[in-house]
Design a protein around this motif. Structure first.
Motif, short mmCIF file in Angstrom:
data_model
loop_
_atom_site.label_atom_id
_atom_site.label_comp_id
_atom_site.label_asym_id
_atom_site.label_seq_id
_atom_site.Cartn_x
_atom_site.Cartn_y
_atom_site.Cartn_z
N TYR A 21 66.15 71.69 -29.46
CA TYR A 21 66.94 72.35 -28.43
C TYR A 21 68.22 71.56 -28.14
O TYR A 21 69.29 72.15 -27.92
CB TYR A 21 66.12 72.50 -27.16
N ALA A 25 72.10 72.88 -28.65
CA ALA A 25 73.11 72.87 -27.59
C ALA A 25 74.40 72.18 -28.02
O ALA A 25 75.50 72.63 -27.68
CB ALA A 25 72.54 72.19 -26.35
N TRP A 376 68.05 80.36 -22.68
CA TRP A 376 69.35 80.23 -23.33
C TRP A 376 69.19 80.02 -24.84
O TRP A 376 70.04 80.47 -25.63
CB TRP A 376 70.16 79.09 -22.72
N LYS A 380 70.81 82.55 -27.45
CA LYS A 380 71.83 81.96 -28.32
C LYS A 380 71.66 82.38 -29.77
O LYS A 380 72.64 82.48 -30.52
CB LYS A 380 71.78 80.43 -28.22
#
Length: 411
Positions: A21, A25, A376, A380
């Protein structure tokens, strides 16, 4: 219903996914920064180095121009490029690719080898991992060289090159999936599934689904990964059902059929609208590249001296990065809906929700799927719905027969 994971397993899953993760990001910003560094600092020295290397190789390998077969290839490349310099252009592109590979080598090694081994997801030996990485780099190098010669060479010689290249490329994109059965063989051995009850049941299931296929193959991915995997490759006469050997080891026959039924759901998807949209998007991308190349030539960016100067190649990477970064959430949303529909199709085809549920649970455990990833992360770019959501959509098992009231024990 039993939970997918024990608390200990769930904690391990969360620990495994946390670095992934974090990478998700930060990776867009990192890649953008690397491209900007190449454009701002490295384009000129890379180009000078490519010209020097090309000149040195031309002197040393001049004899290849008279070799029986190679001279034909070299003459064709000369005509395509239209002037001297295609060797320097290819070397420049390979320098850029090699630089990106070197920059990302530590990250790729950590996520592709170290992290996977730490959590028992990889069976790679160091040697096989290195060989597969080298194969990937070689394939990418060939593709980059073909792109340089095709795109830049044609752009130098034809005014509306983006149409000349875009239309046949779009048509090729429509039928390229027919080659899918042969691509993965670069990395893994495949052999036909042996005759027996499993193959017979798959054949019967595909007959029920009205899906003709060429063969059922077992792909030996266990030499590299411990994940379950099944997919359909090819179209029409080349359609092949591919099951990896881990899947055959971990799933019972009913569960394996549930996995195949899910993949069969993708066969019946309306693919032509997506393929046509992808083909049109490709032509639009080539037109945008044409505008960018012309603007770069007019402004003399990065030392460019003419239209379709190879020094603009990193700028094209930047353009495609921005386009894919902005479009991925939308395409992933469509992909997740296709996966939901494939689940529904599999349940209708097999009429066995219990086997489908067990298949999902085993896949989640073996592949260490996070049942509830951060929202998210899903938005994404997750191509599949979270496994917890998929399990929740499976109908519960039918209740067993009830004991008549008169027969119940009286307290």
């Amino acid at each position: 219903m039993d939970p997918i994971f024990t608390p200990e397993q769930l904690a391990e899953i969360k620990a495994y996914h946390l670095p992934l993760y974090i990478r998700s990001a930060v990776s867009p910003a990192v890649y953008l920064g690397v491209l900007l560094f190449i454009l701002g600092v490295l384009v000129r020295p890379f180009y000078r180095g490519a010209e020097s290397c090309a000149g040195w190789l031309t002197q040393r390998l001049e004899f290849l121009r008279t070799a029986p077969v190679l001279r034909v290839v070299i003459q064709a490349m000369d005509r395509l490029w239209g002037e001297p310099g295609w060797g320097a252009a290819i070397l420049f592109a390979l320098f850029v690719d090699l630089f990106l590979e070197l920059v990302y080598a530590p990250s790729n090694t950590y996520f592709g080898y170290v992290l996977e081994h730490r959590y028992g997801m990889s069976a790679y030996t160091p040697l096989r991992y290195a060989l597969d990485e080298l194969k990937g780099i070689a394939v990418e190098g060939v593709a980059t060289s073909a792109l340089v010669l095709g795109l830049y060479g044609l752009a130098r010689r034809v005014k509306r090159w983006w149409l000349v290249l875009g239309i046949p490329s779009a048509l090729l994109l429509l039928v390229s999936s027919a080659l899918d059965p042969y691509r993965s063989r670069v990395f893994f051995d495949q052999k036909p599934l042996e005759q027996g009850p499993v193959r017979e049941r798959i054949t019967a299931l595909m007959a029920s689904a009205d899906i003709p296929f060429q063969d059922v193959l077992v792909e030996k991915t266990s030499v590299a990964s411990k994940r379950l995997q099944a997919y359909f490759a090819g179209q029409g006469p080349t359609r092949t059902i591919v099951l990896n050997d881990v899947l055959l080891q971990e799933l019972a026959p009913d569960e394996l059929l549930a996995a195949v039924a899910h993949e069969a759901g993708h066969v019946h998807e309306p693919k032509w609208p997506g393929r046509i949209a992808s083909s049109l998007a490709l032509v639009a991308l080539l037109f945008a590249i044409d505008r960018l190349l012309r603007h770069s030539a007019a402004r003399g960016w990065f030392g460019t001296t003419r239209f379709a100067d190879i020094r603009t190649l990193p700028l094209l990477w930047l353009l495609t990065f921005v386009i894919f970064f902005l479009s991925t959430p939308l395409s992933a949303a469509f992909s997740r809906e296709r996966e939901r529909e494939a689940d529904r199709y599999a349940l209708r085809l097999t009429q066995d929700p219990d086997a489908f549920r067990r298949m999902l649970v085993k896949a989640a455990r073996v592949n260490k799927m996070d049942p509830e990833p951060p929202r998210w992360v899903v938005l994404k770019g997750h191509s599949h719905p979270p496994i917890g959501e998929r399990l929740a959509a499976v109908p519960p098992p039918a209740p067993g027969p009830q004991t008549p009231p008169a027969a119940r024990d009286v307290p």
